[in-house]
Design an enzyme around this catalytic site. Structure first.
Site, short mmCIF file in Angstrom:
data_model
loop_
_atom_site.label_atom_id
_atom_site.label_comp_id
_atom_site.label_asym_id
_atom_site.label_seq_id
_atom_site.Cartn_x
_atom_site.Cartn_y
_atom_site.Cartn_z
N THR A 258 -1.63 -0.05 1.02
CA THR A 258 -1.06 1.25 0.64
C THR A 258 0.11 1.10 -0.34
O THR A 258 0.91 0.18 -0.24
CB THR A 258 -0.57 1.97 1.91
OG1 THR A 258 -1.66 2.05 2.81
CG2 THR A 258 -0.05 3.36 1.60
N GLU B 217 -10.81 -2.23 12.52
CA GLU B 217 -9.43 -1.79 12.73
C GLU B 217 -9.40 -0.45 13.47
O GLU B 217 -8.65 -0.26 14.44
CB GLU B 217 -8.73 -1.67 11.38
CG GLU B 217 -7.27 -1.23 11.48
CD GLU B 217 -6.60 -1.08 10.11
OE1 GLU B 217 -7.32 -0.92 9.11
OE2 GLU B 217 -5.36 -1.12 10.06
N THR C 294 -4.39 7.03 0.85
CA THR C 294 -5.79 6.76 1.16
C THR C 294 -6.62 6.71 -0.13
O THR C 294 -7.75 6.23 -0.15
CB THR C 294 -6.31 7.84 2.12
OG1 THR C 294 -5.36 7.96 3.17
CG2 THR C 294 -7.64 7.47 2.72
#
Lengths: 249, 389
Positions: free
Chosen positions: B127, B247, B133
Site C-alpha cells: 500500500t 491472508e 486498494t
C-alpha cells in the site's frame, strides 16, 4: 533405564464441572477433556530423564476409553517414545488401575513407574501406592525432586511438616507433586511427530485382570452453597460466637 | 469439542497446544504492551520456538508443511485465548509468495532461516499513500541499474517493518504507460532490510488507536541486488494476488477467535454478575445480542471452513475468502459490541481486556481489505453486476 508413565484423561482443569441430574456422577458429555495435570508433570520428569541421558526409553500408558488415545498423543508430543492404551469402557477404580498397570509393568519391565500423585477428577491418591504394594517395589510419593544414581533414587517428598528425603532402591514407583517441575508445551513439529509414534492397544481381558469395581458410588452431589459471612461488632462477640455457635474454642 | 464432521481437519491437538502456550501470556501481559506500545517479543519468540509460525513452510525447508487449515486453527486459538496474533500472523502467509514463485535458490537460502526463527519475514510493502486498494497505480519504482535495482518511493501501513528482517516489496519496474495491461509491469522483491536500513530505506512508526506496530517506509535510491527479484519481472501483481486469499482466510479465522473470546467472556460475566437479585444473563436484553453474535460467529466459522476446503482443494476460493473475512470481522465486531454492553462500565476498564480487544478487532473491517471493496467484488464477480468503480 526404561521409564513407564501413567497418564489419565480427566475433565480439563479449566472446566467448571457439573453434577449429572441423576446424581450418578459428573457430567462428561461435551466437556473438554485433557491430561491430568499431575500426570503432565510425570511425563515431563520422564522426558527430562531421557534428555539427560539417564533414561533410554519413555513409555506412556493410559487406561480407559478409546479417546484416551488423545491423551497419549499429548504425552508422545511432549517426548514419550511410544504409548500403550489399555482400552475399556468399564469404570476403573484405583485398585483395578493398579492391577492393570502391574500387568503392563510385567510386560514392559521398566526400572521406574511415574504417576501423578492423584487425578483431579476423583482425587483418590491411591493408584501409585497400590501399584508399589502389588509389585513389592519401593515407593516415593508426593515427589518434589527425584535424583537417580547407581541403581538408587533419592526422592524429596512433600509431607505435611515440610520436606522428607528418602533413599530407595530401584525399581521404583514415584508419584509427582506440583513442584517437581513445570511441564513444557508441545511444539508443532513434535505434535506432528507424535502422530507417527507407535501406540499399542491392549484390553483388561488380554492382561487377565478383573476390573469389576469393588466400591459402589451411592450418590454424587454439588457441595452446599457457601453462606455469606457475618460481621461482629467486637472481639467479645467474636469469642462468644466461636464458643457457642462455631464451637471451635 | 464437537463430533460433527467438518469440511477441513479440526486440528484439535494443535489447538490444545496453542491454548497452553497462550496461557503463559495472560491479560496483564497484553495490557502492559498496549500501554507501552511495545512489540510482544516474548510471545512471538514462544510461538516461533514451538514451530507455529513455520506451520505452512514445507518440511524440506524446516517447517511442518501443514495445510492452511492448521494455520487458521493456530491463529483462531491465539485470538480466542485473548492474545493478539497480528504481531506475527504475516509470518505465516508472506512466505507463501516466495514459496510459490521464488527460485529454488531463494527458497533454500531464506525459508529455513524463517522457519527456524533466525530471520523474520513479516513485512509486506504494498500500500502507498496515494494508492490504497488501487494497487496497480502505485508509484514506487524499481529501476534496473547494472547488476541490481534502484528503488524510489514510499509505502504506508507496512506493519511490523521494525520487527522484521526481510520484506516483500511490490514496485513498478515498467512505467504504467509502457505496459499493455495496468496489472503488468509490477515486480515483487524480497529485500533484506538489514542491508538497506539507513542506506536508502527509512522506517517511520505510525501511532494508531491500538498497539499494532505499523509504519511508513521511505525509499531513496535504495540499491538492491538483482537476486532480490521474485519470479519474473513485471508479473508481481499476480504473485501478490495469489497470496491474498490465504491472508483473508487467516484473518477471518482470527476474527472467529475474537468473536468466541468476546462471547465466552461476556457469558461468564452475565452468569456471575447479580443485579436486582438475579444474574444479568437472565435478562433477554443481555441474552439476545450474545445469542445473535454467537449465531453470526458460527456462520462465519462455516464460511471460513468453506474457504479453507476450497483453498486446500486447489479450486478458486476468492469469493469464499472474501465473504469469510467480511462475515467474520462483522461477527467479531457484533460480539465485541455485545460484550462491552454486557459488562457495562466494567467493559471500559482496562483490566477486563474487552476495550483492548474491541479496538484491536475493529481493524479487520478495514484491513487487509475494506468491507466495501469485498461487496464490490461480490457484486461484480459473483453476481455479475457492472463494475462500480
Amino acid at each position: 533405564m526404561k521409564v513407564l508413565v501413567a497418564v489419565k484423561r480427566v475433565v480439563d482443569y479449566n472446566v467448571k464441572i457439573r453434577v449429572k441430574s441423576d446424581n450418578t456422577g459428573v457430567e462428561t458429555a461435551n466437556v473438554k477433556m485433557s491430561m491430568n495435570p499431575f500426570d503432565e508433570i510425570a511425563v515431563e520428569e520422564a522426558v527430562r530423564l531421557k534428555e539427560a541421558g539417564t533414561a533410554s526409553e519413555v513409555v506412556a500408558v493410559s487406561l480407559g476409553v478409546k479417546q484416551c488415545q488423545e491423551t497419549l498423543r499429548t504425552a508422545l508430543a511432549m517426548g514419550a517414545d511410544r504409548a500403550i492404551l489399555v482400552e475399556t469402557e468399564a469404570e476403573l477404580q484405583p485398585l483395578a488401575v493398579a492391577k492393570l498397570l502391574k500387568e503392563v509393568v510385567a510386560k514392559e519391565s521398566p526400572d521406574m513407574v511415574l504417576l501423578g500423585k492423584q487425578a483431579i477428577d476423583d482425587d483418590a491418591n491411591q493408584t501409585g501406592q497400590m501399584l508399589a504394594a502389588l509389585m513389592g517395589w519401593a515407593q516415593g510419593t508426593f515427589a518434589s525432586k527425584i535424583t537417580l544414581a547407581d541403581g538408587k533414587a533419592e526422592v524429596v517428598r512433600e509431607v505435611d511438616g515440610g520436606l522428607e528425603t528418602v533413599s530407595v532402591n530401584l525399581p521404583l514407583v514415584a508419584t509427582t507433586d506440583l513442584r517437581l517441575n513445570e511441564p513444557r508445551y508441545a511444539s508443532l513439529p513434535n505434535i506432528m511427530k507424535a502422530k507417527k509414534k507407535p501406540l499399542d492397544t491392549l484390553t483388561p481381558d488380554e492382561l487377565g485382570v478383573d476390573v469389576a469395581p469393588r466400591l459402589t458410588t451411592l450418590k454424587v452431589e454439588e457441595p452446599p452453597v457457601r453462606q455469606a459471612g457475618i460481621k461482629v461488632p467486637d472481639v467479645a462477640t467474636l469469642i462468644d460466637k466461636l464458643k457457642t455457635e462455631a464451637k471451635v474454642i | 469439542m464437537s463430533d460433527i464432521p467438518r469440511l477441513v481437519e479440526a486440528h484439535d491437538d494443535i489447538r490444545d497446544a496453542v491454548r497452553k502456550l497462550c496461557a503463559d501470556f495472560p491479560g496483564p501481559y497484553w495490557r502492559w504492551l498496549d500501554r507501552e506500545r511495545a512489540y510482544p517479543r516474548d510471545f512471538v519468540a514462544a510461538l516461533t520456538e514451538a514451530g507455529y509460525l513455520a506451520a505452512l513452510i514445507p518440511e524440506e525447508y524446516g517447517g511442518s508443511g501443514l495445510p492452511l487449515s492448521a494455520a487458521a486453527a493456530i491463529l483462531e486459538e491465539i485470538q480466542r485465548a485473548g492474545c493478539n496474533g497480528a504481531a506475527c500472523h504475516a509470518q505465516m502467509y508472506v512466505m507463501g509468495t516466495v514459496l510459490r514463485h521464488g527460485s529454488e535458490e531463494q527458497k533454500r537460502r531464506w525459508l529455513p532461516e524463517v522457519a527456524s526463527g533466525r530471520l523474520r519475514l513479516q513485512a509486506f510493502a504494498v500500500t502507498e499513500p496515494t494508492s490504497g486498494t488501487d494497487t496497480t497505480s502505485l508509484s514506487t519504482t524499481a529501476v534496473r541499474d547494472g547488476d541490481g535495482y534502484v528503488v524510489n518511493g514510499q509505502k504506508v501501513w507496512t506493519s511490523r517493518a521494525e520487527h522484521s528482517d526481510l520484506m516483500l516489496l511490490l514496485a513498478r519496474t515498467t512505467p504504467r504507460d509502457q505496459v499493455k495491461k495496468r496489472t503488468d509491469g509490477l515486480s515483487v522483491f524480497l529485500v533484506d532490510m538489514r542491508e538497506v536500513k539507513g542506506k536508502g530505506l527509512s522506517i517511520q512508526p505510525i501511532p494508531t488507536m491500538m498497539n499494532h506496530n505499523t509504519t511508513e517506509l521511505f525509499f531513496e535510491d535504495m540499491r538492491i541486488g538483482a537476486d532480490c527479484l521474485v519470479g519474473e519481472e513485471g508479473k508481481g501483481f499476480r504473485y501478490i494476488l495469489d497470496g491474498m486469499n490465504a491472508e483473508r482466510i487467516l484473518i477471518a479465522a482470527e476474527c472467529v477467535g475474537d468473536a468466541r473470546w468476546f462471547i465466552e467472556k461476556a457469558v461468564t460475566y452475565a452468569n456471575e454478575r447479580v443485579v436486582f437479585g438475579r444474574p444479568i444473563g437472565q435478562n433477554q436484553g443481555i441474552q439476545f445480542p450474545l445469542a445473535r453474535a454467537h449465531a453470526q460467529s458460527e456462520a462465519a466459522a462455516l464460511m471460513v471452513d468453506s474457504a479453507l476446503a476450497r483453498y486446500e482443494a486447489g479450486v478458486p476460493c476468492g469469493a469464499q475468502a472474501n465473504m469469510a473475512k467480511m462475515l467474520a470481522s462483522e461477527a467479531a465486531w457484533a460480539a465485541g459490541e455485545a460484550a462491552i454492553q454486557t459488562h457495562g462500565g466494567f467493559g471500559f476498564a482496562e483490566e477486563y481486556d474487552i476495550e483492548r480487544k474491541f479496538r484491536e478487532t475493529r481493524l479487520y473491517q478495514v484491513a487487509p481489505i475494506s468491507t466495501n471493496l469485498i461487496l464490490s467484488y461480490l457484486a461484480e464477480h459473483v453476481l455479475g453486476l457492472p463494475r462500480s468503480y
